[in-house]
Design a protein around this motif. Sequence first.
Motif, PDB file in Angstrom:
ATOM      1  N   GLU A 135       0.826  -1.200   0.000  1.00 55.78           N
ATOM      2  CA  GLU A 135       0.000   0.000   0.000  1.00 55.78           C
ATOM      3  C   GLU A 135       0.865   1.257   0.000  1.00 55.78           C
ATOM      4  OE1 GLU A 135      -3.180   2.690   0.227  1.00 55.78           O
ATOM      5  OE2 GLU A 135      -3.059   0.598  -0.414  1.00 55.78           O
ATOM      6  N   GLY A 136       1.989   1.203   0.736  1.00 52.55           N
ATOM      7  CA  GLY A 136       2.872   2.361   0.792  1.00 52.55           C
ATOM      8  C   GLY A 136       3.467   2.700  -0.558  1.00 52.55           C
ATOM      9  N   GLU A 137       3.791   1.688  -1.345  1.00 48.10           N
ATOM     10  CA  GLU A 137       4.333   1.931  -2.687  1.00 48.10           C
ATOM     11  C   GLU A 137       3.274   2.552  -3.589  1.00 48.10           C
ATOM     12  OE1 GLU A 137       6.877  -1.187  -4.472  1.00 48.10           O
ATOM     13  OE2 GLU A 137       6.418  -2.317  -2.660  1.00 48.10           O
ATOM     14  N   ARG A 138       2.064   2.039  -3.493  1.00 52.04           N
ATOM     15  CA  ARG A 138       0.979   2.587  -4.311  1.00 52.04           C
ATOM     16  C   ARG A 138       0.730   4.052  -3.961  1.00 52.04           C
ATOM     17  NH1 ARG A 138      -4.407   3.617  -4.041  1.00 52.04           N
ATOM     18  NH2 ARG A 138      -4.444   3.048  -1.846  1.00 52.04           N
ATOM     19  N   ARG A 139       0.633   4.327  -2.685  1.00 51.56           N
ATOM     20  CA  ARG A 139       0.372   5.706  -2.271  1.00 51.56           C
ATOM     21  C   ARG A 139       1.554   6.614  -2.603  1.00 51.56           C
ATOM     22  NH1 ARG A 139      -3.429   8.095   0.212  1.00 51.56           N
ATOM     23  NH2 ARG A 139      -4.489   6.129   0.576  1.00 51.56           N
ATOM     24  N   GLY A 140       2.765   6.086  -2.449  1.00 52.60           N
ATOM     25  CA  GLY A 140       3.936   6.881  -2.784  1.00 52.60           C
ATOM     26  C   GLY A 140       3.965   7.260  -4.253  1.00 52.60           C
ATOM     27  N   PHE A 141       3.532   6.350  -5.115  1.00 54.78           N
ATOM     28  CA  PHE A 141       3.484   6.645  -6.544  1.00 54.78           C
ATOM     29  C   PHE A 141       2.419   7.695  -6.845  1.00 54.78           C
ATOM     30  CE2 PHE A 141       1.695   5.843 -10.786  1.00 54.78           C
ATOM     31  CZ  PHE A 141       2.838   5.991 -11.572  1.00 54.78           C
ATOM     32  N   LEU A 142       1.236   7.547  -6.263  1.00 51.83           N
ATOM     33  CA  LEU A 142       0.136   8.471  -6.531  1.00 51.83           C
ATOM     34  C   LEU A 142       0.428   9.875  -6.025  1.00 51.83           C
ATOM     35  CD1 LEU A 142      -2.940   6.224  -5.633  1.00 51.83           C
ATOM     36  CD2 LEU A 142      -2.279   6.976  -7.923  1.00 51.83           C
ATOM     37  N   ASP A 143       1.137   9.969  -4.895  1.00 51.63           N
ATOM     38  CA  ASP A 143       1.328  11.262  -4.236  1.00 51.63           C
ATOM     39  C   ASP A 143       2.730  11.831  -4.425  1.00 51.63           C
ATOM     40  OD1 ASP A 143      -1.273  11.111  -3.315  1.00 51.63           O
ATOM     41  OD2 ASP A 143      -0.708  10.227  -1.388  1.00 51.63           O
ATOM     42  N   ARG A 144       3.498  11.245  -5.339  1.00 51.01           N
ATOM     43  CA  ARG A 144       4.861  11.733  -5.541  1.00 51.01           C
ATOM     44  C   ARG A 144       4.846  13.159  -6.087  1.00 51.01           C
ATOM     45  NH1 ARG A 144       6.704   7.796  -8.466  1.00 51.01           N
ATOM     46  NH2 ARG A 144       7.808   6.753  -6.772  1.00 51.01           N
ATOM     47  N   ARG A 145       5.671  13.984  -5.474  1.00 50.43           N
ATOM     48  CA  ARG A 145       5.838  15.356  -5.955  1.00 50.43           C
ATOM     49  C   ARG A 145       6.947  15.412  -6.993  1.00 50.43           C
ATOM     50  NH1 ARG A 145       5.206  16.397  -0.266  1.00 50.43           N
ATOM     51  NH2 ARG A 145       3.466  17.815   0.183  1.00 50.43           N
ATOM     52  N   GLY A 146       6.824  16.358  -7.924  1.00 50.61           N
ATOM     53  CA  GLY A 146       7.925  16.632  -8.828  1.00 50.61           C
ATOM     54  C   GLY A 146       9.083  17.189  -8.022  1.00 50.61           C
ATOM     55  N   ALA A 147      10.208  16.473  -8.016  1.00 53.74           N
ATOM     56  CA  ALA A 147      11.297  16.832  -7.110  1.00 53.74           C
ATOM     57  C   ALA A 147      12.274  17.832  -7.710  1.00 53.74           C
ATOM     58  CB  ALA A 147      12.060  15.566  -6.683  1.00 53.74           C
ATOM     59  N   CYS A 148      12.291  17.963  -9.017  1.00 50.69           N
ATOM     60  CA  CYS A 148      13.316  18.784  -9.655  1.00 50.69           C
ATOM     61  C   CYS A 148      12.933  20.263  -9.594  1.00 50.69           C
ATOM     62  CB  CYS A 148      13.525  18.350 -11.100  1.00 50.69           C
ATOM     63  SG  CYS A 148      14.750  19.360 -11.950  1.00 50.69           S
ATOM     64  N   PRO A 149      13.794  21.123  -9.031  1.00 51.83           N
ATOM     65  CA  PRO A 149      13.473  22.558  -8.956  1.00 51.83           C
ATOM     66  C   PRO A 149      13.466  23.244 -10.313  1.00 51.83           C
ATOM     67  CG  PRO A 149      15.729  22.151  -8.218  1.00 51.83           C
ATOM     68  CD  PRO A 149      15.089  20.798  -8.411  1.00 51.83           C
ATOM     69  N   HIS A 150      14.079  22.598 -11.337  1.00 53.26           N
ATOM     70  CA  HIS A 150      14.109  23.197 -12.664  1.00 53.26           C
ATOM     71  C   HIS A 150      12.829  22.904 -13.451  1.00 53.26           C
ATOM     72  CE1 HIS A 150      18.340  22.168 -11.501  1.00 53.26           C
ATOM     73  NE2 HIS A 150      18.477  23.457 -11.745  1.00 53.26           N
ATOM     74  N   ASP A 151      12.025  21.999 -12.951  1.00 50.11           N
ATOM     75  CA  ASP A 151      10.829  21.566 -13.653  1.00 50.11           C
ATOM     76  C   ASP A 151       9.652  22.463 -13.270  1.00 50.11           C
ATOM     77  OD1 ASP A 151       8.766  20.235 -14.865  1.00 50.11           O
ATOM     78  OD2 ASP A 151       9.286  18.261 -14.083  1.00 50.11           O
ATOM     79  N   ALA A 152       8.812  22.777 -14.243  1.00 51.39           N
ATOM     80  CA  ALA A 152       7.627  23.597 -13.956  1.00 51.39           C
ATOM     81  C   ALA A 152       6.697  22.906 -12.978  1.00 51.39           C
ATOM     82  CB  ALA A 152       6.886  23.913 -15.248  1.00 51.39           C
ATOM     83  N   ASP A 153       6.766  21.559 -12.924  1.00 57.55           N
ATOM     84  CA  ASP A 153       5.901  20.800 -12.025  1.00 57.55           C
ATOM     85  C   ASP A 153       6.592  20.483 -10.707  1.00 57.55           C
ATOM     86  OD1 ASP A 153       4.317  20.838 -14.274  1.00 57.55           O
ATOM     87  OD2 ASP A 153       4.844  18.806 -14.889  1.00 57.55           O
ATOM     88  N   GLY A 154       7.776  21.021 -10.485  1.00 57.07           N
ATOM     89  CA  GLY A 154       8.533  20.700  -9.279  1.00 57.07           C
ATOM     90  C   GLY A 154       7.757  21.019  -8.011  1.00 57.07           C
ATOM     91  N   GLY A 155       7.730  20.074  -7.074  1.00 58.53           N
ATOM     92  CA  GLY A 155       7.050  20.261  -5.798  1.00 58.53           C
ATOM     93  C   GLY A 155       5.563  20.013  -5.840  1.00 58.53           C
ATOM     94  N   LYS A 156       5.017  19.679  -7.010  1.00 59.19           N
ATOM     95  CA  LYS A 156       3.574  19.490  -7.134  1.00 59.19           C
ATOM     96  C   LYS A 156       3.246  18.027  -7.397  1.00 59.19           C
ATOM     97  CE  LYS A 156       2.728  24.149  -8.914  1.00 59.19           C
ATOM     98  NZ  LYS A 156       2.171  24.954 -10.020  1.00 59.19           N
TER      99      LYS A 156
END
Length: 297
Positions: A135-156
């Motif tokens: 369950e943790g892997e599934r939720r981690g995939f669904l709720d993963r934030r964009g980690a790259c600060p250079h990306d427009a989607d970073g942190g979202k």
Amino acid sequence: MPWDVGEQHCEGRSDYKSEKRCQRTSFAFYQAVRDQLPAWLLEDMRVMEVFHWEDDGRAHSFTPSEALLYALVHDHQAYARYLLTRYSVAALDAPSRSFRCCQASGAPHLSVAVRYDRVMILKMIMTSVKDFPAEGERRGFLDRRGACPHDADGGKTAVHLACDLLRPECLLLLLGHGACPYLGDGAGNTPLDSLLHLIGQGPAHVSAHVSADVRRRQVCLGYLLLFMPKLHFQLKQQLLLKPEQWQSLVGTEAFHWLAGVSPPSLFVKAMQTLVRSIPAERLDCLPGFLKPIDFPL
């Protein structure tokens, strides 16, 4: 063949000729997916005939995860279905470094699906997500934030991105399969904050395009609030400072709920119970009068 590059020919970054060959094979694969070639042919190319160049100075075959990204970009639904059926959650692994802006970036499939509005492929991904062993892997995939600060989607998260881009069908799929509606970006703004910010801007004039845009805001807000038994957002004080303006934007009932003046209506409470009790795949089959909460904007 132009993509016939063996590992022995790609040793060392100084091997310019081999690197150029790898670039040609990568582009050949990109074109093949773009041209919607049959899934079996694309898979033969991916496994045996095409390579891309990595920072380690060697040629690598495309992984199922990387092939799925191409299928998402070009909306090749048949190839996406093959990859997710054949490889399941392995097709959702993080791609190699050449497909990411930085090492911290994770698997971008959900964000790409939302950004390109690939609703049908997103449905396939949501079906495969159930195959995560924990369950943790599934939720981690669904709720993963964009980690790259250079990306427009970073942190979202993908949910946040669906609200930013007004993708109601994507938003319903994500929320219905358990994605969290509360997670904020790096500045602490939640998806609800993003939607209210868009609503608060308001159209300068009314046109067919603006009217459709306003309707998407309305639908996204309805879907989001259906999956938020407790409201978490930063703009509450702004709502209280300009109550008349916000009541005209979201409606009196919705305003009272968002401002904490009154609880949600019995209809809303019943709908929140309903969406938790039926399979996510059936949410888009609800009768029109049940989807979504029809807040007037």
